[in-house]
Design a protein around this motif. Structure first.
Motif, PDB file in Angstrom:
ATOM      1  N   LEU A 127      12.355   3.943   0.597  1.00 43.35           N
ATOM      2  CA  LEU A 127      12.468   3.596   2.026  1.00 43.35           C
ATOM      3  C   LEU A 127      13.526   2.512   2.224  1.00 43.35           C
ATOM      4  O   LEU A 127      14.389   2.610   3.105  1.00 43.35           O
ATOM      5  N   ILE A 128      13.474   1.495   1.397  1.00 42.26           N
ATOM      6  CA  ILE A 128      14.432   0.385   1.495  1.00 42.26           C
ATOM      7  C   ILE A 128      15.854   0.882   1.233  1.00 42.26           C
ATOM      8  O   ILE A 128      16.808   0.495   1.932  1.00 42.26           O
ATOM      9  N   ALA A 129      15.990   1.756   0.258  1.00 44.10           N
ATOM     10  CA  ALA A 129      17.315   2.306  -0.059  1.00 44.10           C
ATOM     11  C   ALA A 129      17.836   3.154   1.093  1.00 44.10           C
ATOM     12  O   ALA A 129      19.028   3.090   1.449  1.00 44.10           O
ATOM     13  N   ALA A 130      16.956   3.972   1.689  1.00 41.23           N
ATOM     14  CA  ALA A 130      17.364   4.840   2.802  1.00 41.23           C
ATOM     15  C   ALA A 130      17.832   4.025   4.006  1.00 41.23           C
ATOM     16  O   ALA A 130      18.741   4.434   4.732  1.00 41.23           O
ATOM     17  N   LEU A 131      17.211   2.861   4.204  1.00 40.15           N
ATOM     18  CA  LEU A 131      17.575   2.002   5.330  1.00 40.15           C
ATOM     19  C   LEU A 131      18.735   1.082   5.002  1.00 40.15           C
ATOM     20  O   LEU A 131      19.255   0.396   5.894  1.00 40.15           O
ATOM     21  N   GLY A 132      19.147   1.046   3.760  1.00 37.88           N
ATOM     22  CA  GLY A 132      20.264   0.203   3.357  1.00 37.88           C
ATOM     23  C   GLY A 132      19.967  -1.281   3.467  1.00 37.88           C
ATOM     24  O   GLY A 132      20.867  -2.082   3.758  1.00 37.88           O
ATOM     25  N   LEU A 133      18.725  -1.674   3.204  1.00 35.26           N
ATOM     26  CA  LEU A 133      18.327  -3.075   3.358  1.00 35.26           C
ATOM     27  C   LEU A 133      18.773  -3.902   2.153  1.00 35.26           C
ATOM     28  O   LEU A 133      18.804  -3.418   1.013  1.00 35.26           O
ATOM     29  N   GLY A 134      19.097  -5.158   2.417  1.00 35.72           N
ATOM     30  CA  GLY A 134      19.541  -6.060   1.373  1.00 35.72           C
ATOM     31  C   GLY A 134      18.393  -6.845   0.762  1.00 35.72           C
ATOM     32  O   GLY A 134      17.221  -6.700   1.155  1.00 35.72           O
ATOM     33  N   ALA A 135      18.737  -7.741  -0.181  1.00 37.44           N
ATOM     34  CA  ALA A 135      17.737  -8.457  -0.980  1.00 37.44           C
ATOM     35  C   ALA A 135      16.932  -9.468  -0.177  1.00 37.44           C
ATOM     36  O   ALA A 135      15.871  -9.909  -0.641  1.00 37.44           O
TER      37      ALA A 135
ATOM     38  N   ASN B  26       0.794  -1.236   0.000  1.00 46.30           N
ATOM     39  CA  ASN B  26       0.000   0.000   0.000  1.00 46.30           C
ATOM     40  C   ASN B  26       0.826   1.286   0.000  1.00 46.30           C
ATOM     41  O   ASN B  26       0.315   2.341  -0.347  1.00 46.30           O
ATOM     42  N   HIS B  27       2.064   1.202   0.426  1.00 43.94           N
ATOM     43  CA  HIS B  27       2.893   2.403   0.521  1.00 43.94           C
ATOM     44  C   HIS B  27       3.245   2.955  -0.854  1.00 43.94           C
ATOM     45  O   HIS B  27       3.479   4.163  -1.003  1.00 43.94           O
ATOM     46  N   GLY B  28       3.265   2.092  -1.831  1.00 44.23           N
ATOM     47  CA  GLY B  28       3.610   2.518  -3.190  1.00 44.23           C
ATOM     48  C   GLY B  28       4.983   2.002  -3.566  1.00 44.23           C
ATOM     49  O   GLY B  28       5.917   2.039  -2.753  1.00 44.23           O
ATOM     50  N   GLU B  29       5.102   1.538  -4.788  1.00 42.53           N
ATOM     51  CA  GLU B  29       6.341   0.891  -5.228  1.00 42.53           C
ATOM     52  C   GLU B  29       7.536   1.833  -5.145  1.00 42.53           C
ATOM     53  O   GLU B  29       8.609   1.472  -4.646  1.00 42.53           O
ATOM     54  N   GLU B  30       7.358   3.064  -5.617  1.00 39.69           N
ATOM     55  CA  GLU B  30       8.463   4.023  -5.643  1.00 39.69           C
ATOM     56  C   GLU B  30       8.873   4.417  -4.229  1.00 39.69           C
ATOM     57  O   GLU B  30      10.064   4.470  -3.892  1.00 39.69           O
ATOM     58  N   LYS B  31       7.854   4.683  -3.392  1.00 40.18           N
ATOM     59  CA  LYS B  31       8.159   5.091  -2.018  1.00 40.18           C
ATOM     60  C   LYS B  31       8.767   3.934  -1.223  1.00 40.18           C
ATOM     61  O   LYS B  31       9.647   4.142  -0.382  1.00 40.18           O
ATOM     62  N   THR B  32       8.303   2.729  -1.476  1.00 33.69           N
ATOM     63  CA  THR B  32       8.870   1.565  -0.788  1.00 33.69           C
ATOM     64  C   THR B  32      10.329   1.382  -1.178  1.00 33.69           C
ATOM     65  O   THR B  32      11.186   1.110  -0.325  1.00 33.69           O
ATOM     66  N   ALA B  33      10.628   1.544  -2.467  1.00 33.26           N
ATOM     67  CA  ALA B  33      12.012   1.425  -2.934  1.00 33.26           C
ATOM     68  C   ALA B  33      12.888   2.488  -2.282  1.00 33.26           C
ATOM     69  O   ALA B  33      14.034   2.206  -1.880  1.00 33.26           O
TER      70      ALA B  33
END
Length: 594
Positions: free
Chosen positions: A383-391, A374-381
């Motif tokens: 968010l994940i990038a900002a947190l430095g999360l892996g695959a 629900n957050h949105g694909e672009e915003k989720t990406a």
């Protein structure tokens, strides 16, 4: 030959083979091998094996012994057969062939076993603590405790401190817990208090010119027990120094505490003196959700509130619009597993009294879960990038008012670290938490109150008290933390009478209140008080950490139970009427609940 022993049970080696010796101790175990009977005899120093043949001179005595009976054995030291050597025992290469045995004290049937150290109900262990203390681990913990305290004393003396004893019967003090009151027989209707800490006395010692004080101080607080706090009493390494800044206190005490840890860490890594991280309180609450963070846990909490402004995930978007914050708790590698872990974490949060934990689980680079959807694909990406999360990582979200979200995030960080086995439990990570808030807002009383020690100096002194918003003031207050436990707390003290009065006025107390409650300190500050500061380190918690114990009762001689009862000595107990009359006291029974 001595009446009871020529050697202790742990002292015999192959050097004594052929010699006649005498030992005394407790029967730890007895083993009947038909033609031979063996007993392991134990004393404070160790254990030695005794053997007798069926037709030996003391067979009848030894064969009839119960476990934990006290016996004196005289015999000849012999070497064990090669296949019978016990490499785990200092005396494992020899045994004593018994020539004579005397039972000094026969033991009744045991209410709990000493050998083997099986788990046993706490009430039995505390009621029969004298038996519990014979068990190997607890006995060793108590010995280690005394060694740690002796080491602390030596290091404090080497650092130029002198030990002074302060009174036990004193006046009530504002340390944040209930006092134990002691009625005065001579002064009817008046009470002493047992000291919650020697706080005022050690400050008075600085005013009196003693410069560097320390004490292994007993402290008494009538508060509810928990795993890292015993009911009733505890001990602290209490200290105070004159003409010092907080940096001086840190630089003096880091080597003392670090070296104590190093001496008893059994080779486990310890944060070296001079490199303890100094973490501001606000940063600790943001990154770790706690002012006593476990730095062995690599998980760092991040504020992601801005990412949810206008989010398609309506619950978070609404909370943010209403002033709440969103905190992210990364879960490295969690996405590679099943969704069960995420659901269990959510259920755990609900069990802790929260509405739950949102989450995103990333599997092979694809984000999943309701928030990602629900957050949105672009915003989720983003968010994940900002947190430095892996695959194949995951992330949990704690939402709510800042204090509530920080607390939940802190608890979730601990649980994620434990569940994913991220914590290196074989090291000691120490740090300072600094820049504590001086005041906090009391929601119940609808007023400001001291956040911590009321005798601390606010940063900026009297001018800051007169000109700043009280809730923005920081204190020269600091805690030392190790592996998630606060092990010391201290501050630079407020030695200015004017600043002392102003600090208390801001919480609603007048100058007269200050003089009435803290007259000794207030008077002392009128006659030349040096700048001074110090801290108190929790002896019990330090010992608990170094012993690897999970509970303070495992490093304390005669602790109370969770209801603050001493089951061994049957305390507390009712006083006799004569005693009450002498103390001018009448007991008022609590009213029965309707």
């Amino acid at each position: 030959m001595h009446a009871y022993r020529t050697h202790t049970c742990g002292a015999l080696t192959t050097a004594e083979v052929g010699n006649e010796v005498r030992v005394s101790g407790w029967v730890h175990r007895k083993r009947d091998h038909g033609d031979l009977v063996f007993i392991d005899l134990r004393d404070h120093y160790g254990m030695v094996q005794i053997v007798t043949e069926v037709d030996g001179p003391v067979f009848q005595v030894i064969e009839g012994l119960r476990a934990e009976s006290v016996v004196t054995v005289t015999g000849k030291v012999v070497a064990r057969a090669k296949e019978a050597v016990n490499p785990n025992l200092p005396t494992g290469e020899i045994e004593i062939r018994a020539l004579d045995a005397t039972v000094l004290s026969a033991a009744a049937d045991l209410p709990l076993p000493v050998a083997g150290e099986q788990e046993y109900p706490e009430d039995i262990r505390l009621r029969y603590r004298f038996l519990d203390l014979r068990r190997e681990t607890l006995h060793a913990n108590i010995v280690k405790r005394t060694q740690i305290i002796r080491d602390m004393r030596r290091r404090m003396e080497d650092a130029g401190f002198t030990e002074y004893s302060t009174p036990i019967l004193t006046a009530s003090s504002p340390e944040g817990a209930r006092d134990f009151l002691v009625p005065s027989r001579i002064h009817a209707g008046k009470f002493y208090a047992l000291p919650q800490a020697p706080q005022q006395y050690k400050q008075l010692l600085m005013v009196a010119g003693f410069d560097r004080y320390f004490q292994i101080a007993p402290c008494f607080r009538d508060e509810d027990p928990r795993a890292d706090r015993l009911p009733g009493e505890f001990y602290q390494l209490d200290l105070e120094m004159s003409f010092v800044t907080q940096e001086d206190v840190w630089n003096t005490m880091e080597p003392v505490i670090a070296q104590v840890f190093e001496a008893f860490a059994d080779g486990r890594p310890v944060t070296p003196a001079g490199s303890f991280p100094r973490i501001p309180h606000a940063e600790a609450m943001l990154k770790y959700g706690s002012d006593k963070p476990d730095l062995r846990n690599p998980v760092i909490i991040e504020d992601v509130t801005e990412h949810f402004h206008g989010s398609g995930f309506g619950i978070f978007a609404s909370l943010v619009e209403n002033g709440s914050v969103i905190r992210a708790i990364p879960a490295p590698g969690a996405g590679a597993g099943s969704r069960k872990f995420f659901d269990e974490m959510n259920n755990w949060a609900r069990g802790e009294g929260y509405s739950g934990l949102g989450y995103i689980n990333i599997k092979d680079g694809v984000p999943g879960g309701p928030i990602a959807k629900n957050h949105g694909e672009e915003k989720t990406a983003a968010l994940i990038a900002a947190l430095g999360l892996g695959a194949n990582d995951g992330v949990f979200f704690a939402a709510g008012k800042e204090s509530q979200a920080a607390k939940l995030a802190g608890l979730a960080r601990i649980r994620v670290g434990e569940q994913l086995d991220l914590i290196d439990k074989d090291r000691f990570d120490l740090c300072w938490i600094v820049d504590f808030p001086f005041y906090e807002y009391d929601e119940d009383e609808k007023k400001i109150d001291f956040a911590h020690n009321p005798f601390s100096m606010p940063q900026g002194g009297l001018e800051a008290l007169n000109t700043q918003d009280p809730l923005t003031l920081k204190a020269y207050q600091y805690d030392m933390v190790c592996n998630g436990y606060e092990i010391a707390s201290g501050s630079i003290r407020n030695q200015s009478p004017e600043a002392m009065v102003k600090a208390f006025e801001l919480v609603g107390l007048s100058q007269q209140d200050v003089e009435d409650r803290f007259g000794g300190l207030y008077r002392a500050f009128q006659y030349g008080a040096p700048p001074h500061g110090g801290m108190a380190a929790g002896v019990d918690r330090i010992v608990m950490l170094l012993c690897g114990a999970q509970n303070l009762r495992e490093i304390t001689l005669f602790p109370m139970n969770q209801r603050a009862e001493d089951l061994l000595m049957a305390a507390p107990s009712a006083a006799e009427l004569k005693q009450l009359r002498e103390l001018h006291i009448r007991v008022v029974e609590p009213q029965a609940k309707a």
